[in-house]
Design a protein around this motif. Structure first.
Motif, PDB file in Angstrom:
ATOM      1  N   GLY A   1       0.812  -1.186   0.000  1.00 29.17           N
ATOM      2  CA  GLY A   1       0.000   0.000   0.000  1.00 29.17           C
ATOM      3  C   GLY A   1       0.860   1.256   0.000  1.00 29.17           C
ATOM      4  O   GLY A   1       2.066   1.208   0.240  1.00 29.17           O
ATOM      5  N   LEU A   9      -3.110   4.987   5.198  1.00 27.11           N
ATOM      6  CA  LEU A   9      -3.150   4.267   3.924  1.00 27.11           C
ATOM      7  C   LEU A   9      -4.011   5.048   2.937  1.00 27.11           C
ATOM      8  O   LEU A   9      -5.174   5.361   3.226  1.00 27.11           O
ATOM      9  N   ALA A  12      -4.045   1.136  -2.331  1.00 22.09           N
ATOM     10  CA  ALA A  12      -3.645  -0.260  -2.162  1.00 22.09           C
ATOM     11  C   ALA A  12      -3.945  -1.034  -3.443  1.00 22.09           C
ATOM     12  O   ALA A  12      -4.751  -0.606  -4.266  1.00 22.09           O
ATOM     13  N   LEU A  51       2.560   1.281  -7.016  1.00 23.73           N
ATOM     14  CA  LEU A  51       2.178  -0.004  -6.430  1.00 23.73           C
ATOM     15  C   LEU A  51       2.702  -1.178  -7.257  1.00 23.73           C
ATOM     16  O   LEU A  51       3.233  -2.148  -6.716  1.00 23.73           O
TER      17      LEU A  51
END
Length: 114
Positions: A1, A9, A12, A51
């Motif tokens: 994440g 966060l 993700a 990511l």
């Protein structure tokens, strides 16, 4: 994440387990990008590329594959971060069931009535 400066966060992604696939006659360690999300009402610039890059470094992926829903676009953003179109599938007829959920028409016991 991905986390912001406060440690919250903000984006993700989930990926499949590794699959060995042959590309140009050579085995490659391939994963599928299954889902991405960002914090509600938020946008994270470069989230998907960050990511995917972190996942590839952490898991030794040779490549990442994914599927896009062309109802939401034709994939221009994906191409800009290095994805290539390998196959374009024909449209799939969907219906909204009486419960309000989207269903595949084919194989769901539903009939198309024009």
């Amino acid at each position: 994440g991905l986390f912001d400066a406060a440690g919250t966060l903000v984006a993700a992604a989930s990926f499949s387990h590794a699959r060995t696939v042959l590309r140009d006659g050579m085995p490659h360690r391939s994963h599928e990008l299954l889902r991405t999300c960002t914090a509600r009402d938020g946008a994270v610039v470069g989230a998907i590329s960050k990511l995917v890059g972190a996942f590839c470094r952490a898991h030794g992926a040779d490549d990442i594959v994914t599927v896009i829903d062309r109802d939401w676009g034709i994939g221009v953003g994906w191409r800009s971060i290095g994805f290539e179109t390998v196959q374009t599938m024909p449209p799939l007829t969907m219906l909204v069931g009486s419960d309000g959920l989207r269903r595949h028409l084919i194989g769901a016991g539903l009939a198309h009535t024009p």
